[in-house]
Design a protein around this motif. Structure first.
Motif, PDB file in Angstrom:
ATOM      1  N   UNK A 240      -4.207   4.257   8.809  1.00 29.13           N
ATOM      2  CA  UNK A 240      -4.317   5.685   8.492  1.00 29.13           C
ATOM      3  C   UNK A 240      -3.991   6.610   9.654  1.00 29.13           C
ATOM      4  N   UNK A 241      -4.117   6.153  10.879  1.00 35.64           N
ATOM      5  CA  UNK A 241      -3.800   7.022  12.012  1.00 35.64           C
ATOM      6  C   UNK A 241      -2.386   6.726  12.512  1.00 35.64           C
ATOM      7  N   UNK A 242      -1.403   7.026  11.660  1.00 37.45           N
ATOM      8  CA  UNK A 242       0.009   6.800  11.978  1.00 37.45           C
ATOM      9  C   UNK A 242       0.847   7.951  11.429  1.00 37.45           C
ATOM     10  N   UNK A 243       2.066   8.019  11.914  1.00 39.28           N
ATOM     11  CA  UNK A 243       3.008   8.967  11.342  1.00 39.28           C
ATOM     12  C   UNK A 243       3.315   8.646   9.889  1.00 39.28           C
ATOM     13  N   UNK A 244       3.267   7.372   9.520  1.00 44.88           N
ATOM     14  CA  UNK A 244       3.487   6.995   8.116  1.00 44.88           C
ATOM     15  C   UNK A 244       2.429   7.606   7.210  1.00 44.88           C
ATOM     16  N   UNK A 245       1.198   7.703   7.698  1.00 43.60           N
ATOM     17  CA  UNK A 245       0.140   8.344   6.910  1.00 43.60           C
ATOM     18  C   UNK A 245       0.462   9.818   6.696  1.00 43.60           C
ATOM     19  N   UNK A 246       0.997  10.470   7.698  1.00 45.37           N
ATOM     20  CA  UNK A 246       1.387  11.873   7.563  1.00 45.37           C
ATOM     21  C   UNK A 246       2.531  11.996   6.550  1.00 45.37           C
TER      22      UNK A 246
ATOM     23  N   UNK B 248      11.964   3.991   7.423  1.00 39.35           N
ATOM     24  CA  UNK B 248      11.129   4.156   6.228  1.00 39.35           C
ATOM     25  C   UNK B 248      10.566   5.563   6.138  1.00 39.35           C
ATOM     26  N   UNK B 249      10.111   6.079   7.268  1.00 45.44           N
ATOM     27  CA  UNK B 249       9.546   7.428   7.267  1.00 45.44           C
ATOM     28  C   UNK B 249      10.597   8.453   6.840  1.00 45.44           C
TER      29      UNK B 249
ATOM     30  N   UNK C  62      -3.069  16.389  12.253  1.00 43.12           N
ATOM     31  CA  UNK C  62      -1.734  16.851  11.850  1.00 43.12           C
ATOM     32  C   UNK C  62      -1.732  17.255  10.373  1.00 43.12           C
ATOM     33  N   UNK C  63      -2.348  16.438   9.532  1.00 43.33           N
ATOM     34  CA  UNK C  63      -2.387  16.746   8.101  1.00 43.33           C
ATOM     35  C   UNK C  63      -3.152  18.040   7.843  1.00 43.33           C
ATOM     36  N   UNK C  64      -4.228  18.248   8.584  1.00 44.81           N
ATOM     37  CA  UNK C  64      -4.970  19.509   8.452  1.00 44.81           C
ATOM     38  C   UNK C  64      -4.081  20.685   8.850  1.00 44.81           C
ATOM     39  N   UNK C  65      -3.384  20.556   9.966  1.00 43.56           N
ATOM     40  CA  UNK C  65      -2.528  21.637  10.445  1.00 43.56           C
ATOM     41  C   UNK C  65      -1.376  21.924   9.486  1.00 43.56           C
TER      42      UNK C  65
END
Length: 126
Positions: free
Chosen positions: A61-67, A98-99, A32-35
């Motif tokens: 790291x593999x969460x929506x919070x990371x994004x 929080x997000x 997602x971050x790459x896209x």
């Protein structure tokens, strides 16, 4: 309309892409971050819990919070106009607030809507 959809649940992905066949789907936060860097997005839909997990710690790291952390980074803040509305559709009630708060504090337009709810469908339809 450019739509990016982050979710790992095959049934939700199928339902979403049946409504929006041109949506781009990411199942991992890193993808997602790459896209997010590849083009402008009118809508970005974020789930929190990924990889088949539920109620994942937001520091993972593999969460929506990371994004969200990535969206709030200096690199992405300098490209904030590349992201339209962010819809947090996770059912992880402990993290969705929080997000959204972090996104709004950073200047994004962010909305909260559980996947499948009436509010989600209204936001998804624009």
């Amino acid at each position: 309309m450019n739509i990016l959809f982050l979710d790992d649940d095959p049934a939700r992905i199928e339902q979403f892409t049946s409504m929006f066949p041109t949506a781009v789907v990411a199942t991992m936060a890193g993808d997602c971050m790459h896209l997010l860097r590849t083009r402008k997005w009118d809508y970005v839909f974020l789930d929190h819990d990924l990889d088949g997990q539920v109620f994942v710690d937001p520091s993972e790291t593999n969460t929506g919070s990371e994004v969200v952390r990535y969206l709030c980074s200096p690199l992405m803040l300098s490209r904030k106009d590349y992201v339209g509305t962010v819809v947090v559709h996770s059912m992880n009630h402990m993290q969705v607030g929080n997000m959204c708060s972090n996104l709004v504090d950073a200047g994004y337009v962010a909305r909260l809507a559980a996947f499948g709810s009436d509010r989600f469908h209204l936001l998804a339809r624009g």
